[in-house]
Design a protein around this motif. Structure first.
Motif, PDB file in Angstrom:
ATOM      1  N   THR A   1       0.827  -1.204   0.000  1.00  8.77           N
ATOM      2  CA  THR A   1       0.000   0.000   0.000  1.00  8.77           C
ATOM      3  C   THR A   1       0.859   1.252   0.000  1.00  8.77           C
ATOM      4  OG1 THR A   1      -1.785  -1.163   1.153  1.00  8.77           O
ATOM      5  CG2 THR A   1      -1.813   1.234   1.224  1.00  8.77           C
ATOM      6  N   ALA A   2       1.919   1.241   0.800  1.00 10.76           N
ATOM      7  CA  ALA A   2       2.824   2.393   0.818  1.00 10.76           C
ATOM      8  C   ALA A   2       3.423   2.631  -0.566  1.00 10.76           C
ATOM      9  CB  ALA A   2       3.922   2.170   1.851  1.00 10.76           C
ATOM     10  N   GLN A   3       3.846   1.550  -1.212  1.00  7.54           N
ATOM     11  CA  GLN A   3       4.416   1.687  -2.557  1.00  7.54           C
ATOM     12  C   GLN A   3       3.376   2.210  -3.534  1.00  7.54           C
ATOM     13  OE1 GLN A   3       7.866   0.839  -3.402  1.00  7.54           O
ATOM     14  NE2 GLN A   3       7.171   2.221  -5.017  1.00  7.54           N
ATOM     15  N   ALA A   4       2.151   1.711  -3.430  1.00  7.52           N
ATOM     16  CA  ALA A   4       1.087   2.177  -4.304  1.00  7.52           C
ATOM     17  C   ALA A   4       0.816   3.664  -4.093  1.00  7.52           C
ATOM     18  CB  ALA A   4      -0.188   1.365  -4.048  1.00  7.52           C
ATOM     19  N   MET A   5       0.754   4.107  -2.855  1.00  5.15           N
ATOM     20  CA  MET A   5       0.532   5.527  -2.577  1.00  5.15           C
ATOM     21  C   MET A   5       1.656   6.389  -3.149  1.00  5.15           C
ATOM     22  SD  MET A   5      -0.814   5.162   1.369  1.00  5.15           S
ATOM     23  CE  MET A   5      -0.826   6.925   1.706  1.00  5.15           C
ATOM     24  N   HIS A   6       2.860   5.858  -3.094  1.00  7.03           N
ATOM     25  CA  HIS A   6       4.021   6.562  -3.635  1.00  7.03           C
ATOM     26  C   HIS A   6       3.921   6.683  -5.157  1.00  7.03           C
ATOM     27  CE1 HIS A   6       8.196   7.881  -3.792  1.00  7.03           C
ATOM     28  NE2 HIS A   6       8.454   6.952  -4.697  1.00  7.03           N
ATOM     29  N   ASP A   7       3.353   5.656  -5.808  1.00  5.68           N
ATOM     30  CA  ASP A   7       3.352   5.599  -7.267  1.00  5.68           C
ATOM     31  C   ASP A   7       2.094   6.164  -7.923  1.00  5.68           C
ATOM     32  OD1 ASP A   7       5.805   4.311  -7.095  1.00  5.68           O
ATOM     33  OD2 ASP A   7       4.935   2.289  -7.254  1.00  5.68           O
TER      34      ASP A   7
ATOM     35  N   GLY B   1      -0.732  14.694  -1.117  1.00  6.31           N
ATOM     36  CA  GLY B   1      -0.649  15.123   0.273  1.00  6.31           C
ATOM     37  C   GLY B   1      -0.818  14.033   1.304  1.00  6.31           C
ATOM     38  N   TYR B   2      -1.152  12.812   0.882  1.00  7.70           N
ATOM     39  CA  TYR B   2      -1.311  11.717   1.843  1.00  7.70           C
ATOM     40  C   TYR B   2       0.070  11.277   2.324  1.00  7.70           C
ATOM     41  CZ  TYR B   2      -6.084  11.464   0.060  1.00  7.70           C
ATOM     42  OH  TYR B   2      -7.373  11.766  -0.298  1.00  7.70           O
ATOM     43  N   GLN B   3       0.246  11.178   3.666  1.00  7.06           N
ATOM     44  CA  GLN B   3       1.570  10.843   4.169  1.00  7.06           C
ATOM     45  C   GLN B   3       1.593   9.708   5.189  1.00  7.06           C
ATOM     46  OE1 GLN B   3       3.480  13.896   6.536  1.00  7.06           O
ATOM     47  NE2 GLN B   3       1.524  14.793   7.164  1.00  7.06           N
ATOM     48  N   TYR B   4       0.496   9.434   5.876  1.00  2.00           N
ATOM     49  CA  TYR B   4       0.510   8.406   6.913  1.00  2.00           C
ATOM     50  C   TYR B   4       0.026   7.061   6.366  1.00  2.00           C
ATOM     51  CZ  TYR B   4       1.270  12.077  10.375  1.00  2.00           C
ATOM     52  OH  TYR B   4       1.791  13.114  11.092  1.00  2.00           O
ATOM     53  N   VAL B   5       0.769   5.994   6.670  1.00  2.00           N
ATOM     54  CA  VAL B   5       0.384   4.621   6.352  1.00  2.00           C
ATOM     55  C   VAL B   5       0.148   3.948   7.705  1.00  2.00           C
ATOM     56  CG1 VAL B   5       1.057   2.493   5.204  1.00  2.00           C
ATOM     57  CG2 VAL B   5       1.853   4.705   4.315  1.00  2.00           C
ATOM     58  N   ASN B   6      -1.115   3.752   8.060  1.00  2.00           N
ATOM     59  CA  ASN B   6      -1.478   3.396   9.428  1.00  2.00           C
ATOM     60  C   ASN B   6      -1.937   1.948   9.563  1.00  2.00           C
ATOM     61  OD1 ASN B   6      -0.893   6.026  10.091  1.00  2.00           O
ATOM     62  ND2 ASN B   6      -3.032   6.692  10.257  1.00  2.00           N
ATOM     63  N   ILE B   7      -1.286   1.231  10.484  1.00  2.00           N
ATOM     64  CA  ILE B   7      -1.651  -0.144  10.821  1.00  2.00           C
ATOM     65  C   ILE B   7      -2.687  -0.116  11.941  1.00  2.00           C
ATOM     66  CG2 ILE B   7      -0.791  -2.340  11.701  1.00  2.00           C
ATOM     67  CD1 ILE B   7       2.012  -1.442  10.702  1.00  2.00           C
TER      68      ILE B   7
ATOM     69  N   VAL C   1       8.614   2.214   4.820  1.00  2.00           N
ATOM     70  CA  VAL C   1       7.684   3.327   4.596  1.00  2.00           C
ATOM     71  C   VAL C   1       8.445   4.652   4.549  1.00  2.00           C
ATOM     72  CG1 VAL C   1       5.773   4.601   5.635  1.00  2.00           C
ATOM     73  CG2 VAL C   1       5.688   2.101   5.531  1.00  2.00           C
ATOM     74  N   HIS C   2       9.374   4.819   5.479  1.00  2.00           N
ATOM     75  CA  HIS C   2      10.159   6.054   5.509  1.00  2.00           C
ATOM     76  C   HIS C   2      11.010   6.209   4.251  1.00  2.00           C
ATOM     77  CE1 HIS C   2       9.982   6.029  10.198  1.00  2.00           C
ATOM     78  NE2 HIS C   2       8.875   6.515   9.657  1.00  2.00           N
ATOM     79  N   SER C   3      11.489   5.096   3.693  1.00  2.00           N
ATOM     80  CA  SER C   3      12.326   5.169   2.489  1.00  2.00           C
ATOM     81  C   SER C   3      11.563   5.749   1.300  1.00  2.00           C
ATOM     82  CB  SER C   3      12.863   3.787   2.134  1.00  2.00           C
ATOM     83  OG  SER C   3      11.848   2.953   1.573  1.00  2.00           O
ATOM     84  N   LEU C   4      10.235   5.683   1.370  1.00  2.00           N
ATOM     85  CA  LEU C   4       9.386   6.236   0.312  1.00  2.00           C
ATOM     86  C   LEU C   4       8.982   7.677   0.600  1.00  2.00           C
ATOM     87  CD1 LEU C   4       7.022   3.153  -0.186  1.00  2.00           C
ATOM     88  CD2 LEU C   4       8.979   3.815  -1.609  1.00  2.00           C
TER      89      LEU C   4
ATOM     90  N   GLY D   1      -9.833   4.410   3.952  1.00  2.00           N
ATOM     91  CA  GLY D   1      -9.920   3.076   4.504  1.00  2.00           C
ATOM     92  C   GLY D   1     -10.136   1.999   3.471  1.00  2.00           C
ATOM     93  N   GLY D   2      -9.744   2.253   2.226  1.00  2.00           N
ATOM     94  CA  GLY D   2     -10.016   1.291   1.168  1.00  2.00           C
ATOM     95  C   GLY D   2      -8.782   0.581   0.651  1.00  2.00           C
ATOM     96  N   ASN D   3      -8.977  -0.158  -0.425  1.00  2.00           N
ATOM     97  CA  ASN D   3      -7.911  -0.902  -1.103  1.00  2.00           C
ATOM     98  C   ASN D   3      -7.193   0.058  -2.040  1.00  2.00           C
ATOM     99  OD1 ASN D   3      -6.356  -2.445  -2.850  1.00  2.00           O
ATOM    100  ND2 ASN D   3      -7.925  -4.005  -3.203  1.00  2.00           N
ATOM    101  N   LEU D   4      -5.964   0.416  -1.713  1.00  2.00           N
ATOM    102  CA  LEU D   4      -5.188   1.318  -2.556  1.00  2.00           C
ATOM    103  C   LEU D   4      -4.191   0.577  -3.432  1.00  2.00           C
ATOM    104  CD1 LEU D   4      -4.484   4.335  -0.155  1.00  2.00           C
ATOM    105  CD2 LEU D   4      -6.309   4.048  -1.848  1.00  2.00           C
ATOM    106  N   VAL D   5      -4.055  -0.725  -3.212  1.00  2.00           N
ATOM    107  CA  VAL D   5      -3.161  -1.505  -4.069  1.00  2.00           C
ATOM    108  C   VAL D   5      -3.783  -1.670  -5.451  1.00  2.00           C
ATOM    109  CG1 VAL D   5      -1.988  -3.717  -4.366  1.00  2.00           C
ATOM    110  CG2 VAL D   5      -2.183  -2.700  -2.084  1.00  2.00           C
ATOM    111  N   ASN D   6      -5.109  -1.904  -5.464  1.00  2.00           N
ATOM    112  CA  ASN D   6      -5.829  -2.045  -6.740  1.00  2.00           C
ATOM    113  C   ASN D   6      -7.101  -1.195  -6.699  1.00  2.00           C
ATOM    114  OD1 ASN D   6      -4.192  -4.229  -8.069  1.00  2.00           O
ATOM    115  ND2 ASN D   6      -4.822  -5.342  -6.217  1.00  2.00           N
ATOM    116  N   PRO D   7      -6.962   0.120  -6.616  1.00  2.00           N
ATOM    117  CA  PRO D   7      -8.169   0.956  -6.529  1.00  2.00           C
ATOM    118  C   PRO D   7      -8.802   1.155  -7.899  1.00  2.00           C
ATOM    119  CG  PRO D   7      -6.228   2.354  -6.583  1.00  2.00           C
ATOM    120  CD  PRO D   7      -5.728   0.920  -6.602  1.00  2.00           C
ATOM    121  N   GLY D   8     -10.112   1.381  -7.907  1.00  2.00           N
ATOM    122  CA  GLY D   8     -10.769   1.744  -9.146  1.00  2.00           C
ATOM    123  C   GLY D   8     -10.351   3.137  -9.584  1.00  2.00           C
ATOM    124  N   SER D   9     -10.480   3.417 -10.861  1.00  2.00           N
ATOM    125  CA  SER D   9     -10.054   4.726 -11.363  1.00  2.00           C
ATOM    126  C   SER D   9     -10.863   5.857 -10.759  1.00  2.00           C
ATOM    127  CB  SER D   9     -10.170   4.753 -12.887  1.00  2.00           C
ATOM    128  OG  SER D   9     -11.508   4.498 -13.304  1.00  2.00           O
TER     129      SER D   9
END
Length: 554
Positions: free
Chosen positions: A81-87, A94-100, A133-136, A306-314
């Protein structure tokens, strides 16, 4: 899974109901019906001051795994998810937090009493995930509970606050969401739920602060309506839940909107009302998703998807990355939008912005398309024969002499940015120092940036006529703002005049007890040393109830 029970007689139904709401997403309680949001009695308590840890000066933006995945959280999911948000543009927007969220830990602490990550779900541990996560260029959030166990039955932080905070800091955690399940109310005989909440959340605040690591603090207490955090949590947390857990349907979203929209006076930079996570892409229609995103941005709510960001709809990604709407949520003025009108399920909200524009949302709660209207004057705009409306979802622009009106689809929202004219504020007048019997004064009525304010005999001169506008205190017809020197938040900080710039150090709360507090610092406007002589300087100082910290306007 065995879960601890409440130790307060009669309180167990609250804890059980909350856990059921959360676990229903996992298919473990499908037969339970959705809880109805309780009626909340608002009080006249003054707005809380901000925590002052320098974090969340605009509402936090990020992602949380719970709504889409429940207990099925893992190292792989978080990193993907972090990688997806980065890409995919989320991070750039502006999204920055990846929360478990819950269920990340083992069922018991180790021999030293430390929390341990579930080795099956997080084989490399939380610190490794934080490093990734920080590396991204993103930040990592973690979940815990103020009680003896989390809502899903894992070890809570009760009695371990310092230990857990140190552990989180050592892992590189940047954000803590602390829930409100399995609270041992029996250990606090005679105290109300609100008093217990103040005690336990303050413990964790202090524990986080003592680590020296900047960790944003989120209180998740929504199921317990008696806690009413908006009345007291500003100096304790950066954000607090105002509602029950949201569900992925329009009715639930609407319930949470109704609860949160009336709490605008209690929010500001560093201290936000949280109507829970976004459900974009989790089951509502595209129209309803757009409405939720518009309303959350207008209410200056945290934007935690709170959704699926790895494979989100357009359409999901398009909604979440609408930079024009995000800019309203993230506006530096930090004002939560307020309800201008509401009739027959047709709502108008207005939110003043730092540059003088106003954001307007026309929201249709009903099941039929409707024309919803308001006026420039109703949203606080004056002094112009024409205004420009920019539709923040289509980008289309139009002009009006005052009427703002459009057709809004069922369950939909139209969002405009209104430019032109001026944004009205409160009436202008003197600000009287109660203890000294004098007025807040700019020496010699100068307009030089950086001039420290003082008290002086009231003369009605231009250097003593202030107006309250959009959370600012302005002078010289809005040319200058009351300003905390250099964004400082320590006792003794100089209070000065400066060009109005929308900064958090120019945001003030005029409280019902007569104090004026800096939103950024949480400190009170103070006559130095309780002096009464002309020329005594004015500064920021911890609020202490003294007469030299009480003011009247007019």
């Amino acid at each position: 899974m065995t879960r601890p029970t409440d130790r307060e007689s009669g309180a167990g139904w609250r804890s059980t109901a909350h856990r059921a709401t959360r676990l229903a997403r996992l298919g473990l309680a499908a037969a339970l019906t959705l809880l109805v949001t309780p009626v909340i009695a608002l009080t006249s308590a003054p707005p809380a001051s901000a925590l002052g840890n320098g974090l969340a000066l605009t509402p936090p933006m990020g992602w949380n795994d719970w709504n889409a995945y429940g207990c099925n959280v893992s190292e792989q999911l978080v990193e993907q998810t972090a990688q997806a948000m980065h890409d995919n543009g989320m991070q750039a927007a502006g999204y920055q937090y990846v929360n478990i969220d819950d269920c990340w830990m083992a069922s018991g602490r180790d021999g030293s009493g430390n929390l341990v990550a579930n080795s099956g779900k997080f084989p490399d541990g939380i610190a490794a995930v934080a490093n990734y996560v920080h590396s991204l260029g993103l930040k990592l959030g973690i979940y815990e509970d103020a009680g003896t166990a989390t809502c899903a039955g894992y070890p809570g932080s009760y009695g371990h606050e310092q230990q857990d905070a140190r552990l989180f800091a050592s892992w590189g955690v940047d954000y803590l969401k602390e829930d409100w399940c399995n609270i041992p109310f029996g250990d606090f005989s005679g105290q109300s739920h609100q008093q217990v909440a103040q005690t336990l959340y303050t413990r964790m605040r202090d524990a986080l602060s003592s680590t020296g690591r900047p960790i944003a603090f989120s209180m998740c207490n929504g199921w317990d309506s008696s806690v009413q955090p908006w009345n007291w949590a500003g100096p304790v947390a950066n954000l607090w839940r105002t509602t029950v857990d949201i569900q992925p349907n329009f009715t639930s979203m609407l319930n949470n909107f109704h609860v949160n929209v009336g709490l605008a006076d209690h929010a500001g930079p560093g201290a936000w009302n949280d109507p829970d996570m976004l459900e974009i892409g989790n089951g509502m229609t595209a129209t309803e998703n757009q409405a939720e995103f518009s309303l959350w941005a207008e209410m200056a709510a945290p934007l935690i998807e709170g959704g699926n960001l790895v494979n989100p709809g357009s359409s999901t990604l398009s909604a979440l990355t609408n930079k024009a709407v995000i800019a309203v949520d993230q506006d530096s003025l930090g004002k939560q939008g307020t309800q201008v009108s509401s009739s027959n399920g047709h709502d108008v909200l207005a939110k003043p912005l730092a540059n003088g524009d106003v954001s307007v949302v026309l929201f249709n709660e009903t099941g039929s398309t409707a024309t919803i209207s308001t006026t420039a004057s109703a949203i606080g705009k004056t002094g112009s024969s024409g205004y420009t409306l920019t539709d923040l979802w289509t980008g289309a622009t139009s002009t009006t002499s005052g009427t703002i009106s459009t057709s809004v689809p069922a369950h939909g929202a139209v969002m405009y940015r209104v430019t032109g004219g001026t944004t009205g504020g409160g009436p202008a007048g003197e600000i009287h120092a109660v203890g000294a019997g004098k007025c807040l004064d700019v020496p010699n009525a100068t307009q030089t940036n950086g001039t420290q304010l003082q008290i002086f005999d009231c003369t009605g001169g231009t250097g003593q006529i202030w107006a309250s506008s959009g959370g600012r205190l302005t002078i010289y017809n809005g040319a200058k703002c009351l300003d905390a020197y250099d964004n400082q938040t320590t006792a003794g900080t100089k209070v000065e005049i400066w060009d109005c710039n929308g900064g958090a150090n120019q945001q003030w709360r005029i409280n019902s007890n007569g104090t004026i507090t800096g939103v950024q610092s949480g400190l009170c406007l103070d006559v130095t040393g309780a002096g009464t002589a002309n020329g005594t300087p004015v500064e920021l100082w911890p609020c202490n109830g003294g007469s030299n910290q009480r003011w009247t306007m007019g």
